[in-house]
Design a protein around this motif. Structure first.
Motif, PDB file in Angstrom:
ATOM      1  N   ILE A 427      26.057  19.206   1.028  1.00 24.67           N
ATOM      2  CA  ILE A 427      25.221  19.068   2.235  1.00 24.67           C
ATOM      3  C   ILE A 427      24.003  19.995   2.152  1.00 24.67           C
ATOM      4  N   GLY A 428      22.839  19.408   2.424  1.00 26.95           N
ATOM      5  CA  GLY A 428      21.593  20.181   2.432  1.00 26.95           C
ATOM      6  C   GLY A 428      21.392  20.824   3.799  1.00 26.95           C
ATOM      7  N   ILE A 429      20.827  22.053   3.817  1.00 29.05           N
ATOM      8  CA  ILE A 429      20.482  22.677   5.115  1.00 29.05           C
ATOM      9  C   ILE A 429      18.974  22.936   5.127  1.00 29.05           C
ATOM     10  N   ALA A 430      18.320  22.399   6.164  1.00 30.30           N
ATOM     11  CA  ALA A 430      16.870  22.604   6.280  1.00 30.30           C
ATOM     12  C   ALA A 430      16.618  24.045   6.700  1.00 30.30           C
ATOM     13  N   VAL A 431      15.771  24.725   5.953  1.00 35.18           N
ATOM     14  CA  VAL A 431      15.466  26.131   6.243  1.00 35.18           C
ATOM     15  C   VAL A 431      13.974  26.267   6.526  1.00 35.18           C
ATOM     16  N   ASP A 432      13.709  26.881   7.645  1.00 39.00           N
ATOM     17  CA  ASP A 432      12.326  27.122   8.048  1.00 39.00           C
ATOM     18  C   ASP A 432      11.853  28.389   7.336  1.00 39.00           C
ATOM     19  N   PRO A 434       8.277  30.776   5.849  1.00 37.44           N
ATOM     20  CA  PRO A 434       6.827  30.937   6.093  1.00 37.44           C
ATOM     21  C   PRO A 434       6.010  29.958   5.258  1.00 37.44           C
ATOM     22  N   ASN A 435       6.580  29.486   4.174  1.00 40.74           N
ATOM     23  CA  ASN A 435       5.820  28.580   3.312  1.00 40.74           C
ATOM     24  C   ASN A 435       6.067  27.109   3.631  1.00 40.74           C
ATOM     25  N   GLY A 436       6.961  26.852   4.541  1.00 44.13           N
ATOM     26  CA  GLY A 436       7.256  25.463   4.874  1.00 44.13           C
ATOM     27  C   GLY A 436       8.751  25.219   4.819  1.00 44.13           C
ATOM     28  N   LEU A 437       9.095  23.963   4.959  1.00 47.42           N
ATOM     29  CA  LEU A 437      10.509  23.588   5.035  1.00 47.42           C
ATOM     30  C   LEU A 437      11.123  23.468   3.630  1.00 47.42           C
ATOM     31  N   MET A 438      12.289  24.102   3.452  1.00 53.49           N
ATOM     32  CA  MET A 438      12.997  23.941   2.177  1.00 53.49           C
ATOM     33  C   MET A 438      14.425  23.519   2.483  1.00 53.49           C
ATOM     34  N   VAL A 439      15.030  22.792   1.544  1.00 52.35           N
ATOM     35  CA  VAL A 439      16.377  22.276   1.810  1.00 52.35           C
ATOM     36  C   VAL A 439      17.333  22.636   0.673  1.00 52.35           C
ATOM     37  N   PRO A 440      17.892  23.862   0.687  1.00 53.70           N
ATOM     38  CA  PRO A 440      18.915  24.171  -0.313  1.00 53.70           C
ATOM     39  C   PRO A 440      20.196  23.385  -0.027  1.00 53.70           C
ATOM     40  N   VAL A 441      21.005  23.247  -1.066  1.00 55.17           N
ATOM     41  CA  VAL A 441      22.191  22.384  -0.949  1.00 55.17           C
ATOM     42  C   VAL A 441      23.460  23.200  -1.172  1.00 55.17           C
ATOM     43  N   ILE A 442      24.406  23.035  -0.251  1.00 51.63           N
ATOM     44  CA  ILE A 442      25.715  23.675  -0.422  1.00 51.63           C
ATOM     45  C   ILE A 442      26.655  22.627  -1.005  1.00 51.63           C
ATOM     46  N   ARG A 443      27.202  22.954  -2.141  1.00 57.51           N
ATOM     47  CA  ARG A 443      28.045  21.965  -2.842  1.00 57.51           C
ATOM     48  C   ARG A 443      29.483  22.056  -2.348  1.00 57.51           C
ATOM     49  N   ASP A 444      30.160  20.926  -2.440  1.00 50.89           N
ATOM     50  CA  ASP A 444      31.591  20.826  -2.129  1.00 50.89           C
ATOM     51  C   ASP A 444      31.960  21.526  -0.820  1.00 50.89           C
ATOM     52  N   VAL A 445      31.244  21.170   0.213  1.00 57.30           N
ATOM     53  CA  VAL A 445      31.467  21.788   1.527  1.00 57.30           C
ATOM     54  C   VAL A 445      32.899  21.568   1.992  1.00 57.30           C
ATOM     55  N   ASP A 446      33.453  20.404   1.670  1.00 59.19           N
ATOM     56  CA  ASP A 446      34.816  20.083   2.117  1.00 59.19           C
ATOM     57  C   ASP A 446      35.850  21.030   1.523  1.00 59.19           C
ATOM     58  N   LYS A 447      35.499  21.663   0.401  1.00 60.64           N
ATOM     59  CA  LYS A 447      36.505  22.510  -0.273  1.00 60.64           C
ATOM     60  C   LYS A 447      36.329  23.991   0.078  1.00 60.64           C
ATOM     61  N   LYS A 448      35.380  24.310   0.943  1.00 57.78           N
ATOM     62  CA  LYS A 448      35.095  25.722   1.216  1.00 57.78           C
ATOM     63  C   LYS A 448      35.493  26.112   2.643  1.00 57.78           C
ATOM     64  N   GLY A 449      35.812  27.377   2.809  1.00 58.62           N
ATOM     65  CA  GLY A 449      36.187  27.886   4.126  1.00 58.62           C
ATOM     66  C   GLY A 449      34.958  28.333   4.915  1.00 58.62           C
ATOM     67  N   GLU A 473      19.375  24.243  -7.068  1.00 55.09           N
ATOM     68  CA  GLU A 473      19.965  24.597  -5.771  1.00 55.09           C
ATOM     69  C   GLU A 473      19.424  23.725  -4.634  1.00 55.09           C
ATOM     70  N   MET A 474      18.466  22.869  -4.975  1.00 54.42           N
ATOM     71  CA  MET A 474      17.898  21.982  -3.936  1.00 54.42           C
ATOM     72  C   MET A 474      18.200  20.506  -4.252  1.00 54.42           C
ATOM     73  N   GLN A 475      19.116  20.279  -5.165  1.00 54.69           N
ATOM     74  CA  GLN A 475      19.392  18.898  -5.563  1.00 54.69           C
ATOM     75  C   GLN A 475      20.822  18.486  -5.257  1.00 54.69           C
ATOM     76  N   GLY A 476      21.010  17.198  -5.137  1.00 57.57           N
ATOM     77  CA  GLY A 476      22.365  16.639  -5.084  1.00 57.57           C
ATOM     78  C   GLY A 476      22.961  16.478  -3.699  1.00 57.57           C
ATOM     79  N   ALA A 477      22.149  16.666  -2.640  1.00 49.37           N
ATOM     80  CA  ALA A 477      22.730  16.562  -1.295  1.00 49.37           C
ATOM     81  C   ALA A 477      23.106  15.111  -0.968  1.00 49.37           C
ATOM     82  N   CYS A 478      24.191  14.981  -0.190  1.00 50.25           N
ATOM     83  CA  CYS A 478      24.619  13.664   0.290  1.00 50.25           C
ATOM     84  C   CYS A 478      24.126  13.449   1.716  1.00 50.25           C
ATOM     85  N   PHE A 479      23.814  14.557   2.391  1.00 53.25           N
ATOM     86  CA  PHE A 479      23.578  14.532   3.831  1.00 53.25           C
ATOM     87  C   PHE A 479      22.842  15.832   4.143  1.00 53.25           C
TER      88      PHE A 479
END
Ligand code: COA
Length: 561
Positions: A427-432, A434-449, A473-479
């Motif tokens: 799952i990607g999280i939109a981060v605000d 100063p340079n603009g919007l970036m969307v890093p991706v957290i992998r395997d969210v279902d398997k993490k606490g 770190e910004m690739q592979g998001a499903c959502f």
């Protein structure tokens, strides 16, 4: 006569293909490998070659027919040399020799066979041929609507010399020889009948007959064929109409209404097909809005220019761009180049907005208990050095919903008509920043606490702000989750981050009175806005998704189930 069938060769895996153009007619002489007709697959148009040299007896297919490998599309008489068997190539010369130039020069003078070349004069290594109007399918006094050559031009056999147009059809008159145009006898608007003089050509004497023999669609002949033709680009340049070139922008038009026909000759259609230009979008600058080669070239140029003008402002999909006024007339202004990130983000947003049919589903989640629990973890978080915000709960709830409703965990391949289902939950999280919007991706969210997600999202958000994110770190998001909850707002309609098919927008939680059946209770409600690609997801599933999110966030014990 040695009759040979012309069959559809191996189509590189394509099953049935559509015939989109016939390149020869019965009676035409062709060389081996000369293109006979054009078929179009999903991915490309392909010219089917002649199996040998000879004279076309007949074609058994028409435009629009569907053919497959092995189908017979026509027959060819390959009993002799292709050109040698074409009697008509020699015949005219014999007849023409008997005439004087004076006889043939009177316009409209009846010729025994007007399609045959008129008298020729020989001079050194070349001869002069007067080209006459061939039979016009019984039509007479047909107006010339386009002259495709000028004096001094070099033409190949079969190049279009002029275009005539009756009430019913337009027709290009091809050159019977390759040579140099000495004189053009006709002008636009002239009315022509069979036998009228068109123009005078100087034809190289030694290659003269060859020119006639090689008349099998020089336009289409592959460069490897060994024919001494000029490179196509040069030939095209010469044959192109000499009217002043239209400005690139003027070549683009609003699409005509459905069913409107495109007005252009075969050579122009072929050029458009080769360049991948959609003729329905090209504005013709010729008589009666006929599309000329220049129009096609200008259209392609304008498309390329648009693409180069920066992806951020490229209008795409043929949508007219927004014209900017001169703002300085209203007051002082400053201009600043867009940062690369801004232009990339703008292009991505526009691409998604234009490609994805968006719908947004709204829902409020009661997070009163969740917030009580989150706050109870404050001390634990301080010990761990991790701040527990609402975001990890949202990540976990979305992972649950994606697992339960896998139609949200897909991408669409519209070209192949495939749905790509993902067996992982990133799952990607939109981060605000100063340079603009970036969307890093957290992998395997279902398997993490929750703690792991809290730590990872904080770390990725910080990296984004510090411009330290790696591309991986910004690739592979499903959502994607985009949370404006720390800032404010009651709802918004986020743009799907294509090729994902859904995105969750989160607004600021607020205390609201909720009716519990007997009285109003103060509850903390979190506004959720789920935008989704309506091609992949239907409205009922979207409502199920947000209801499930609301249920899970309303009672986070369900995350354990
Ligand atoms: N409702 C109310 N309060 C909320 C909230 C919500 N939905 N979401 C977060 N908050 C609170 C947090 O609890 C925190 O408060 P606290 O310090 O009192 O605990 C505060 O807001 C700030 O939280 P934040 O630091 O933003 O953390 P987060 O984990 O919620 O969000 C990001 C992390 C990266 C998502 C966030 O910092 C961000 O950049 N959001 C903007 C995304 C964006 O620009 N999207 C627009 C795309 S078009």
């Amino acid at each position: 006569m040695s009759e040979q069938e012309i069959r559809v060769p191996d189509l590189g895996g394509a099953d049935e293909v559509e015939v989109i153009e016939l390149l020869v007619s019965a009676g035409d002489s062709v060389e081996a490998e000369d293109p006979i007709l054009t078929v179009e697959t999903d991915k490309a148009s392909v010219e089917l070659p002649s199996p040998g040299a000879g004279k076309i007896i007949k074609l058994t297919v028409k435009v629009g027919d569907k053919v497959k490998e092995g189908d017979v599309v026509g027959t060819i008489d390959s009993s002799g040399e292709s050109s040698g068997s074409d009697d008509s190539a020699d015949e005219p010369e014999a007849k023409a020799e008997e005439k004087t130039e004076a006889e043939s020069s009177s316009k409209g003078g009846a010729e025994p066979d007007a399609s045959k070349p008129a008298p020729k004069k020989k001079s050194g290594g070349s001869r002069t041929e007067v080209v006459l109007v061939p039979p016009l399918d019984g039509m007479e006094d047909v107006p010339v609507i386009e002259i495709n050559v000028s004096e001094g031009d070099t033409v190949e056999a079969d190049d279009a010399l002029v275009t005539v147009e009756s009430d019913k059809a337009s027709m290009e008159i091809p050159s019977p020889f390759g040579g140099k145009v000495v004189k053009v006898f006709v002008a636009e608007g002239d009315k022509l009948s069979e036998g009228d003089k068109l123009l005078e050509l100087t034809v190289a004497e030694d290659g003269g007959d060859d020119d006639v023999e090689e008349s099998g669609d020089q336009d289409d002949a592959p460069a490897e064929s060994g024919q001494e033709s000029k490179p196509e680009a040069e030939a095209d340049e010469k044959a192109a109409p000499k009217e002043p070139a239209a400005q690139p922008q003027s070549a683009v038009s609003e699409p005509p209404p459905p069913g409107a026909s495109v007005h252009a000759g075969p050579a122009v259609r072929k050029l458009a097909r080769e360049l991948g230009a959609d003729m329905t979008r090209i504005k013709g600058s010729g008589p009666k809005s006929r599309i000329l080669k220049d129009d096609v070239q200008n259209y392609v140029k304008s498309q390329l220019q648009q693409a180069q003008q920066g992806s951020a402002v490229a209008t795409g999909s043929g949508i007219p761009g927004v014209k900017l006024p001169d703002f300085s007339q209203f007051g002082d202004i400053e201009k600043e180049a867009m940062s690369r990130m801004m232009s990339v983000t703008a292009a991505n947003m526009q691409r998604s907005w234009l490609n994805v049919p968006h719908v947004t589903q709204f829902e409020d989640a009661d997070i009163t208990d969740m917030e009580a629990f989150r706050k109870s973890q404050k001390a634990a978080g301080e010990k761990k050095g991790v701040k527990m915000t609402p975001l990890p709960f949202l990540l976990k709830a979305c992972a649950t919903a994606l697992a339960e409703l896998p139609q949200f965990n897909v991408s669409l391949d519209m070209e192949r008509k495939e749905v790509i289902r993902k067996q992982y939950i990133h799952i990607g999280i939109a981060v605000d920043t100063p340079n603009g919007l970036m969307v890093p991706v957290i992998r395997d969210v279902d398997k993490k606490g929750l703690w792991e997600l809290a730590a990872e999202s904080a770390e990725l958000a910080q990296k984004a702000r510090d411009k330290k994110l790696k591309p991986a770190e910004m690739q592979g998001a499903c959502f994607t989750i985009t949370s404006l909850g720390g800032i404010g707002g009651t709802a918004f309609t986020p743009i799907v981050n294509a090729p994902e098919v859904a995105i969750l927008g989160v607004s600021k939680a607020a205390m609201k009175p909720v009716w519990d059946g007997s009285e109003f209770q103060p509850r903390l409600l979190l506004p959720l806005s789920l935008s989704y690609d309506h091609r992949a997801v239907n409205g009922a599933d979207a409502a199920r998704f947000t209801s499930l999110l609301s249920q899970v966030l309303g009672d986070i014990r369900t995350l354990l189930l």
